[in-house]
Write a protein that holds these residues in place. Structure first.
Motif, PDB file in Angstrom:
ATOM      1  N   HIS A  86      41.511  45.290  42.916  1.00 31.96           N
ATOM      2  CA  HIS A  86      41.127  45.176  41.563  1.00 31.96           C
ATOM      3  C   HIS A  86      40.870  43.778  41.280  1.00 31.96           C
ATOM      4  CE1 HIS A  86      45.277  44.016  41.525  1.00 31.96           C
ATOM      5  NE2 HIS A  86      45.244  43.168  40.465  1.00 31.96           N
ATOM      6  N   HIS A  88      40.423  41.206  37.291  1.00 34.91           N
ATOM      7  CA  HIS A  88      41.160  41.081  35.827  1.00 34.91           C
ATOM      8  C   HIS A  88      40.315  40.599  34.785  1.00 34.91           C
ATOM      9  CE1 HIS A  88      43.598  39.742  39.577  1.00 34.91           C
ATOM     10  NE2 HIS A  88      44.519  40.438  38.840  1.00 34.91           N
ATOM     11  N   HIS A 138      41.551  41.247  44.353  1.00 31.06           N
ATOM     12  CA  HIS A 138      42.397  41.025  45.265  1.00 31.06           C
ATOM     13  C   HIS A 138      43.272  42.424  45.221  1.00 31.06           C
ATOM     14  CE1 HIS A 138      46.059  39.454  42.482  1.00 31.06           C
ATOM     15  NE2 HIS A 138      45.399  40.558  42.127  1.00 31.06           N
TER      16      HIS A 138
HETATM   17 FE   LIG Z   1      46.083  41.380  40.221  1.00 29.51          FE
END
Ligand SMILES: [Fe+2]
Length: 180
Positions: A86, A88, A138
């Motif tokens: 994912h 952010h 990450h």
């Molecule tokens: Fe994360």
């Protein structure tokens, strides 16, 4: 949400760092250094919270800044538990306060058709890092044989958004050498 003890000190110093309005990259760096200086201990969580959940890693919001500018979250991971791949919605900083976490980084490749491995880090107790999008794709997992706990600070109110995640990536992953 009030913040008892040294979490209150951490929240105060993060508030000051955020108020400098220096951009995401620099804010992440400043917040990471405050987190390193005011590292909470696992006792910030209850015994039950520290035990984790056999189903999946658990997230506990410890502090939500009233103006929504940041929040402080504890993640509790049983051995082998991991996030999806994912990125952010905003800057973040995190510190391992118990156990060992393994972080893999990825970059989009072939115009977003797949991911390329972009390195990995093993973070042990006391290791702190910061990140800011873009370049923040990450996956994190508990690589140890005991429950791991980490403290995450994000530049948004995760109790309102539900998560700091922007997007989950369900794409083929190529080894780094594929780009050579
Ligand atoms: Fe994360």
């Amino acid at each position: 949400m009030s913040s008892p003890g040294h979490l209150g000190t951490l929240a105060t110093t993060v508030r000051a760092a955020v108020a400098r309005r220096v951009g995401w990259q620099e804010t992440a760096r400043l917040v990471a250094s405050e987190l390193e200086r005011h590292l909470p201990s696992p006792s910030i969580l209850t015994t039950e919270q520290r035990a984790g959940d056999p189903e999946m890693f658990r997230s506990h919001v410890l502090h939500s800044e009233p103006d929504g500018s940041f929040s402080i979250v504890a993640l509790v991971w049983r051995p082998g538990q991991m996030t999806r791949i994912h990125d952010h919605v905003t800057w973040g900083a995190f510190a391992v306060i118990q156990g060992v976490e393994h972080e893999e980084l990825f970059t989009l490749y072939e115009e977003g058709a797949c991911l390329l491995e972009a390195g990995s880090t093993v973070n042990a107790k006391g290791d702190v890092s910061g990140f800011a999008p873009p370049g923040d794709i990450h996956r994190v997992r508990n690589a140890g044989n005991r429950t791991a706990i980490s403290i995450h600070i994000y530049g948004t109110d995760v109790s309102r958004l539900g998560s700091s995640g922007r997007h989950d990536y369900d794409l083929p992953v190529l080894p780094a050498r594929a780009a050579a």
